[in-house]
Enzyme design. Structure first.
Site, short mmCIF file in Angstrom:
data_model
loop_
_atom_site.label_atom_id
_atom_site.label_comp_id
_atom_site.label_asym_id
_atom_site.label_seq_id
_atom_site.Cartn_x
_atom_site.Cartn_y
_atom_site.Cartn_z
CG HIS A 16 121.06 -32.99 -35.89
ND1 HIS A 16 121.99 -33.23 -36.91
CD2 HIS A 16 121.10 -31.57 -35.81
CE1 HIS A 16 122.53 -32.23 -37.59
NE2 HIS A 16 121.80 -31.04 -36.78
CD GLU A 53 119.71 -37.70 -37.50
OE1 GLU A 53 119.15 -36.99 -36.93
OE2 GLU A 53 119.83 -37.57 -38.73
CD1 TRP A 90 86.21 -9.69 -36.87
CD2 TRP A 90 88.22 -10.16 -38.10
NE1 TRP A 90 87.28 -8.99 -36.30
CE2 TRP A 90 88.31 -9.60 -36.87
CE3 TRP A 90 89.17 -10.53 -38.93
CZ2 TRP A 90 89.74 -9.21 -36.77
CZ3 TRP A 90 90.38 -10.09 -38.44
CH2 TRP A 90 90.74 -9.28 -37.41
CG ASP A 126 94.41 -3.17 -42.16
OD1 ASP A 126 93.68 -2.29 -42.27
OD2 ASP A 126 94.13 -4.34 -42.62
NE ARG A 153 96.65 -10.79 -32.64
CZ ARG A 153 96.12 -10.15 -33.66
NH1 ARG A 153 94.95 -9.52 -33.58
NH2 ARG A 153 96.64 -9.90 -34.63
CB SER A 188 109.34 1.63 -52.43
OG SER A 188 108.24 2.19 -52.91
N GLY A 248 97.79 -7.31 -48.67
CA GLY A 248 96.66 -7.49 -49.31
C GLY A 248 96.71 -8.14 -50.52
#
Lengths: 323, 323
Positions: free
Chosen positions: B53, B55, B173, B203, B210, B226, B256
C-alpha cells in the site's frame, strides 16, 4: 523594422479603437497612441459620426510633446482632405513625429499608400505591421472595401451536443444570465441585427440592448424573409442581399437554425460566437442544418480558428474567426 | 483543524495516486506523502496488484524521519490485516507520526472509521478533509462500494455543432492527432473499454493503447450488444449490466451514438470527455440521440460541472463531472 514594443503599443491602440464602435460607423473606428521614451503623451479614437479622426484627437492631446515621438495608429492615416477636416497624413507630418507605426494599410482608394508616402516625404520613419483587420477592430472596414458587404458575426447559443431546443421544443433559456448579458454587449457593438422570418413570427424579438447605460445603442433590425416585416425593420430575401444594407459595417446574425445555416452555406459568416451551456439535450433541435459540408475536407476548408474563449457563469463562450 | 498547506500536500498525494492506475486495480490507487517542517521525507502509491500500500511505501522511504512528521494519505489507512501485509493503520501508528491528514474516509466496511480510530488511539492527530473521490483519484473505489458498479467515463469526439459524421457519413478523422493521443492515454488508465455492437461490426475497433511504452496497458474490451462478440471480448446486453464486469473499477465508453445515448439515458455516466474539433458539419450525425431530456429542467438536473479544459492542437477537450 518593427521593434519588440511595437506589438504591445499597437494592441493598446487597437483596444482604444474598440471605443469607436459602433458610434463612428459607417466610418472605420481607429485607435491612436503617441509614445515617447515609453511614456504615453496622447491617445485618441474616432469620434461619434466619424470625426475628428483618432490621430487628430491624439495629436491634440499630446501638443508639442508629439515632436520626435512615435505614433501608433491602427489604420494608415488618411490622405484626403474633406469639408470635415484636414487629411491626417498632413496633420501628422506637421507635428514632426519621428516615427509612425501603422497596423494595416488602408484599402480605401483615396488613401491606399498615399498616406504613407506623404508621411515619409515629411521625414517620418514609417513601419507597416500588416496586421489582420480583426486584430485591429477594422474587420467591418475591410469587408466593406474588399467585399462590398458588412462583416458578419453569427451568434449561436447551444447545449454541449449542439442543440438549441429540447426534443419537446423547449429552448428558453439554455444559456445563463452572463451569456445573455454578453450577447447584449455584442449587440451594442453591431450596426444591425438579423433574424429569420420564423424567429420574427414566433418570438417577435425586440433585438434591443438590455444593458444599463447602453439602451441607446440598439442596432437596426433586419429579417431574412420573403414575407412582411414590422415597422422599423428591413427585410432581405437572401443572405447575399446584405450588400444592400446601407451604412452597415457590422452585422450580427442571431438565428434561428435555418437562418444560421443559410449564412453558413453562403460562406457569409466571418466570425462565430458559440455560447455553450453545460448540458446535454440529446435528440433536440440542432443549432444548424445542412450547410453543404458533405465531406470533412469541405468542412475544414472553412478554416475556423479560435480567437477567444471565456467562461461566462457556467457557460463557455468560444469565438472563432474564419480563415 | 485543517491547515492552509493541507490542501496543497493532499493535491500532491492525489497526483502520486494517479501513478497507481490502472496497475493497482481492482484495489484503490492511493497516494501518500510524509512531510516534516515543509520537507518531504517519503512518498508512495499503491503498487501493481495492490500491494504494498501507499503508506507502507512512504514509511519505508522515510525511515526514522517519520517520527513526529505528518502523513498525507488520500484514503483512510486500512484497518484489516491480510495475508499480503499488515494493516496500514498499525504501520502508521508504530511509526510515531504526529499527524495524519486523510483525503476521504474509506467506505470499505473493513476499514470505515476504524482505521482513523486506531491512529487516534496511538496518539496521532487525525484530520479528515472529506474531499470528493474524483479529486483524490478514488472515483472507481467509491463507485464500486457505493453503487456496486464501475466508474464510467463517456468519451465523445465531435464537431462544434455536436456531430460525429458529415451528412454523407464521413467520420474519420474529425478530431486531430493530439486529441486521439489523449484519448489513448485515457484508455491506458481504464480497466475496460466499451463500444456498441454497431461500432464493433462496422469498425472492428482494436481499442488498444497506441502510445509508445504503454502498449501493455490496453484494457479489456466490452461490447454493448445482444449479438456475438469476437474472442477476447465480453458482451453485456444493457448498460445496467456493467455491475457484472468483474474487477473493473474504471470503464470507458467510446460510442457510437446509440451506446453513448443508452448510458446517458440510464444515468450511468459519471464523467464526460468532449473532444471538439473547430469545424461545423451541419446536418450530420448527432453525437447522441434521445436521452430522455424532454425538458430543460430534466437536462440541467444532470448537474454537469466542468472539471478541466485544455487545448489539444486545434481541438478543445472539456471534462465534465456529473453532480
Amino acid at each position: 523594422m518593427p521593434l519588440a514594443d511595437d506589438a504591445r503599443w499597437m494592441a493598446a491602440a487597437a483596444a482604444l479603437a474598440e471605443r469607436a464602435r459602433p458610434l463612428a460607423s459607417p466610418n472605420p473606428g481607429v485607435g491612436a497612441i503617441i509614445v515617447k521614451d515609453g511614456v504615453v503623451f496622447g491617445r485618441g479614437w474616432t469620434m461619434a459620426g466619424g470625426r475628428p479622426h483618432a490621430e487628430a484627437v491624439a495629436l491634440d492631446h499630446a501638443g508639442s510633446a508629439a515632436t520626435g515621438a512615435t505614433l501608433y495608429v491602427t489604420l494608415e492615416p488618411c490622405a484626403h482632405k474633406s469639408q470635415r477636416g484636414p487629411a491626417c497624413a498632413d496633420l501628422v507630418s506637421e507635428a514632426g513625429l519621428a516615427r509612425v507605426v501603422i497596423g494595416m494599410d488602408d484599402p480605401d482608394p483615396r488613401t491606399a499608400g498615399s498616406g504613407t508616402a506623404r508621411l515619409q516625404d515629411a521625414g517620418a520613419e514609417v513601419t507597416l505591421l500588416h496586421w489582420e483587420p480583426h486584430r485591429l477592430g477594422l474587420s467591418g472596414h475591410a469587408a466593406h472595401l474588399a467585399k462590398s458587404r458588412p462583416h458578419v458575426t453569427l451568434k449561436l447559443a447551444m447545449s454541449l451536443d449542439g442543440c438549441i431546443a429540447t426534443s419537446s421544443g423547449e429552448s428558453q433559456w439554455i444559456t445563463g444570465e452572463a451569456s445573455r448579458a454578453h450577447g447584449h454587449r455584442e449587440r451594442a457593438r453591431a450596426d444591425a441585427i438579423l433574424v429569420g422570418g420564423g424567429t420574427l413570427r414566433a418570438d417577435a424579438p425586440r433585438l434591443d440592448v438590455r444593458l444599463a447605460g447602453l439602451e441607446g445603442r440598439s442596432p437596426c433590425r433586419v429579417a431574412l424573409t420573403s414575407g412582411e416585416v414590422p415597422e422599423g425593420w428591413q427585410a432581405i430575401r437572401s443572405p447575399q442581399e446584405i450588400t444592400a444594407l446601407d451604412g452597415v459595417r457590422y452585422l450580427m446574425v442571431e438565428g434561428g437554425a435555418q437562418t444560421a445555416s443559410a449564412f453558413l452555406a453562403a460562406k457569409l459568416v466571418d466570425r462565430l460566437l458559440i455560447y455553450r451551456a453545460p448540458v446535454l439535450l440529446g435528440g433536440g433541435t440542432p443549432a444548424i442544418g445542412n450547410i453543404g459540408h458533405d465531406t470533412l475536407e469541405a468542412a475544414f476548408a472553412d478554416g475556423l480558428a479560435m480567437q477567444d474563449r471565456r467562461t461566462l457563469g457556467s457557460d463557455t463562450l468560444e469565438v472563432y474567426q474564419r480563415g
